[in-house]
Design a protein around this motif. Structure first.
Motif: not given
Length: 336
Positions: A296-304, A315-317
């Motif tokens: 789960i990614n709630h940030t603006q960045k792409k995660l690899a 991941a969140t702020s």
């Protein structure tokens, strides 16, 4: 004819779902596999089966309620002065019910599917509570040996249709081997935390089994201006410990609708749709050789992410969590 009214418990923080569920926006105000928040879904469900809804929460969560539930009447909201777990919260909430009311108690943060089956089960519990002096709880027929829930051990049927049973014992969250035994025996149910009773029966059982709490709540009714002082000295105790395990008048209605208390990230993984590699994915990711993970990614960045199996990554702020699936119950300890 009894009036059926609901108390929704909505004051929790959901620490085990950090970093998504945090104080400023706890889990009941989030969406999990749905277009609506869990508290919105709870209200919609309960409107179909009860005459009025009361919500017990905290003052700090009231702005969130106003934002997500703009049409919910403010006079139907009760504020807990401080968190004291479910026994004091339910007892305080009960002061807004009349002695003849049927009181239905539900948490705001459960996911329930197969609504028709849920409503049918709840109506059975209401009907039984109307004609019997019992504290009725709904038990979910387990689908696998889950160690994250408490269990209800049922006794014999107490109605002619074998739809309501006596409760032999409540059991705490078991280890895996014990959970396997529970499921195989066919006598154990997941403890859903959904309750139905006549308000007068609840008062009587509380006065017998937890007199300190009963007298404190009676004091609050007489002197509402002293609520903070009185409430502060109450112990933090669950309704299961405080009343259900002590009372001899407990019955259970077994149910088989889909129920998930979203008590951990493992529960979220179970809930969400998986891709062909067994991954449940929300947000921007670039994946290589990743299997059976919750991402789960709630940030603006792409995660690899590369070369992992059976992990949870959120991941969140507010922060980032990484742990193995099956170990997310321990998050509460980590974030302390």
């Amino acid at each position: 004819m009894y009036v059926v009214r609901t108390l929704i418990m909505a004051g929790g923080i959901g620490e085990r779902l950090w970093p998504v569920s945090v104080k400023k926006r706890p889990k009941q105000f989030h969406k999990f596999g749905s277009s609506k928040t869990m508290i919105e879904e709870t209200i919609e469900r309960m409107e179909k089966v009860t005459d009025e809804i009361i919500i017990i929460t905290t003052r700090e969560q009231f702005p969130l309620m106003q934002y997500y539930l703009p049409l919910f009447p403010g006079e139907n909201v009760i504020f807990e002065p401080m968190r004291r777990n479910t026994a004091p919260a339910i007892a305080l909430g009960s002061t807004r019910f009349s002695p003849d009311d049927i009181m239905v108690v539900v948490p705001a943060d459960h996911v329930i599917r197969d609504e028709e089956s849920f409503l049918k089960t709840l109506n059975k519990a209401i009907k039984y509570a109307e004609s019997n002096d019992s504290l009725v709880t709904i038990g979910i027929t387990p689908t696998y040996p889950y160690t994250g829930y408490g269990y209800i051990e049922r006794g014999n049927a107490v109605d002619d249709n074998e739809e309501v049973y006596s409760v032999k014992k409540f059991h705490e969250k078991p280890d895996y081997e014990t959970a396997q035994h529970y499921v195989q025996s066919g006598r154990f149910l997941w403890n859903s935390g959904i309750f139905v009773w006549k308000k007068s029966v609840f008062d009587l059982e509380l006065s017998k089994n937890f007199p300190d709490l009963f007298s404190a709540i009676s004091e609050i009714s007489k002197r509402p201006e002293d609520i903070e002082k009185i409430y502060e000295r109450l112990p933090k105790i669950s309704i299961d410990y405080g009343l259900m395990e002590r009372s001899s008048k407990v019955a259970t209605v077994p149910a088989s609708f889909y129920w998930n208390d979203i008590g951990s990230w493992d529960a979220v993984y179970d809930l969400l749709i998986k891709d062909k590699n067994g991954n449940a994915v929300e947000g921007e990711f670039s994946l290589k050789d990743v299997k059976n993970c919750l991402l789960i990614n709630h940030t603006q960045k792409k995660l690899a992410v590369s070369g992992i199996e059976g992990f949870i990554l959120v991941a969140t702020s507010e922060g980032t969590l990484v742990c193995r699936r099956g170990e997310s119950q321990d998050i509460k300890e980590i974030i302390k």
